[in-house]
Design a protein around this motif. Structure first.
Motif, short mmCIF file in Angstrom:
data_model
loop_
_atom_site.label_atom_id
_atom_site.label_comp_id
_atom_site.label_asym_id
_atom_site.label_seq_id
_atom_site.Cartn_x
_atom_site.Cartn_y
_atom_site.Cartn_z
N ALA A 41 0.82 -1.22 0.00
CA ALA A 41 0.00 0.00 0.00
C ALA A 41 0.85 1.26 0.00
N SER A 42 1.97 1.24 0.70
CA SER A 42 2.78 2.46 0.80
C SER A 42 3.38 2.81 -0.55
N ILE A 43 3.63 1.79 -1.40
CA ILE A 43 4.06 2.10 -2.77
C ILE A 43 2.93 2.76 -3.52
N GLY A 44 1.73 2.20 -3.38
CA GLY A 44 0.57 2.72 -4.12
C GLY A 44 0.39 4.21 -3.92
N ARG A 45 0.66 4.70 -2.72
CA ARG A 45 0.40 6.10 -2.40
C ARG A 45 1.16 7.08 -3.28
N ARG A 46 2.40 6.72 -3.66
CA ARG A 46 3.20 7.72 -4.34
C ARG A 46 3.60 7.27 -5.75
N LEU A 85 21.76 3.96 -2.00
CA LEU A 85 21.15 5.29 -2.04
C LEU A 85 20.12 5.44 -0.92
N ALA A 86 19.36 4.37 -0.68
CA ALA A 86 18.37 4.41 0.42
C ALA A 86 19.08 4.56 1.77
N ASP A 87 20.23 3.91 1.90
CA ASP A 87 21.02 4.03 3.15
C ASP A 87 21.42 5.47 3.43
N ARG A 136 11.93 1.71 1.21
CA ARG A 136 12.97 2.32 2.03
C ARG A 136 13.11 3.82 1.73
N PHE A 137 12.55 4.28 0.62
CA PHE A 137 12.60 5.71 0.31
C PHE A 137 11.36 6.41 0.86
N PRO A 138 11.52 7.62 1.36
CA PRO A 138 10.33 8.31 1.92
C PRO A 138 9.32 8.65 0.83
N ASP A 139 8.09 8.91 1.28
CA ASP A 139 6.98 9.14 0.35
C ASP A 139 7.16 10.38 -0.51
N ASP A 140 8.00 11.32 -0.09
CA ASP A 140 8.15 12.52 -0.92
C ASP A 140 9.14 12.32 -2.08
N VAL A 141 9.63 11.11 -2.25
CA VAL A 141 10.43 10.78 -3.44
C VAL A 141 9.48 10.15 -4.46
N PRO A 142 9.17 10.86 -5.55
CA PRO A 142 8.18 10.33 -6.50
C PRO A 142 8.65 9.02 -7.13
#
Lengths: 280, 280
Positions: free
Chosen positions: B3-8, B49-51, B80-86
């Protein structure tokens, strides 16, 4: 121009000339393999080919293909090959049409692969003190070339390959090896088990290299005959193989497993060759 | 799908969509450089990069581009990347049209280069015990990537580069570094003399690596702060630089000079890091 070059120089004006057929579309032919032939390129590699040409069991040169405007600059290299090795000379557009891509290096050799030897016969001919690198499942030509380069750097006597490992005399592997794939003897056995059996029969101490090795390479005592076995970067060596041998690791920064397999092999070979008193 | 992928997730159906413009014709753009941006590819590199994303002074992710059929398989990486990374998702034909070649890896990131730091400021922030690798005139991206990979393997604190060395955040260098070009801090000074001056000012013992080094790396006593300087394979380090520093060599088989520069650097770093008690 040097007179001895002049004697055996054949000018080729047509890319379809059958005398240069073995050099046609090099890249495509790389993919399907060649019948006991290889293509080598560049002055560094051809210098090694000149070194080994004519030596028993080593690759030899069958013909040379050179850009006409490079001829004078590499005369001393070309003179190192005997006169019975034909020297084809072509202008730039013909060279590019023959090879199928822009050939910046401007000098190519067609070589003959020596008759294959078995791992057993290669090992039985080893000196009393011997260092051997063993490659299992190495399918990447860059890594294979780098293994030969590092084997030469640290004076390994031979490489042994399993059936899954790629051909060291593939053009790119030769290039990455800076020619040492032509210099360092190698032999193949189909399975890792067969390789280990032959090594044990010849009294080699067998070390397998793994990031999860039991001991560090520094802690290994050297013996007169040593073999170091490396596997692929991703999967590594089969667990069954590791459990039947002494597994060693290269110490890295805590939490890091970053080493390229050929670099790890270099570190292991360097350590063993130092202990065996083989380095300059 | 998570679901968290779906959001962004942003579906892109047209290669000309301006939102994916930074990924257009990757190879051509590699050649001209980018304004404080880099492109990273593959799951291994994107994990690094996520690290580092969000850490001060480290590269960060600006957007991700993923093949739709890879999405489920790499959900945990993407999370692992925050939601503000499209997160842009594309079908295979659109991906190939965007990048300009068949993109087998199927996952790309556009990253932001951190603000550059000077060699002096990077060195002044080093811990009391420090190990630094210095690259002079390294213009080959494979070698640059391999230097970062080896620096990470042996826990080097930083890389210093001269003005002639290439960009470690060029796509191929990042790939060869297996992501460590994003992890290991680096800084540039224009001349080798400036690099050496900054190192000396911070009390680093400076070793230059050369096949003709005066002493072997094994013979060097470790100090709390050490720097090892490497040059290109062909020309090596300038004679003026070698004469003003302690030059060291890696012992090889007699008569052989076969080592790739990144492999030689690995051997030197390993030796120094062992002596400095830095390895696991």
């Amino acid at each position: 121009m040097n007179a001895s070059i002049g004697r055996r120089l054949i000018r080729i004006e047509d890319a379809d000339d059958p005398r240069v057929a073995p050099f046609r579309n090099i890249r495509e032919r790389d993919l399907v393999g060649r019948e006991q032939r290889f293509v080598a390129e560049g002055t560094v590699v051809l210098n090694v080919l000149a070194d080994v040409h004519g030596k028993p069991g080593r690759p030899s040169a069958e013909m040379l293909l050179v850009l006409e405007n490079r001829l004078a600059g590499i005369a001393s290299l070309l003179d190192r090959f005997p006169d019975d090795v034909p020297l084809m000379v072509v202008p730039r557009p013909v060279m590019d049409e023959i090879t199928g891509f822009p050939m910046h290096r401007g000098v190519l050799a067609l070589g003959r692969v020596p008759d294959p030897v078995t791992g057993a016969s290669l090992l039985s001919a080893m000196p009393e003190s011997a260092l051997v690198l063993v490659a299992v499942g190495i399918s990447n030509h860059d890594n294979m070339g780098a293994l030969f380069r590092n084997a030469a750097a640290f004076g390994a006597d031979a490489l042994l390959l399993d059936g899954q490992s790629c051909d060291p005399l593939y053009r790119k592997a030769i290039r990455v090896s800076v020619g040492h794939a032509l210099r360092v003897p190698f032999a193949r056995e189909q399975t890792p088990e067969a390789l280990l059996g032959k090594l044990a029969a010849e009294n080699f101490a067998i070390l397998t290299l793994s990031p999860r090795g039991e001991t560090t390479i520094e802690a290994v005592a050297s013996t007169r005959r040593m073999a170091i076995v490396v596997g692929t970067e991703g999967e590594g060596l089969p667990a069954a193989l590791l459990s039947r041998t002494s597994s060693v690791r290269i110490r890295q920064a805590p939490g890091v497993d970053s080493l390229n397999l050929a670099t790890a092999a270099a570190l292991a070979l360097h350590d063993l060759a130092l202990k065996m008193g083989r380095l300059g």
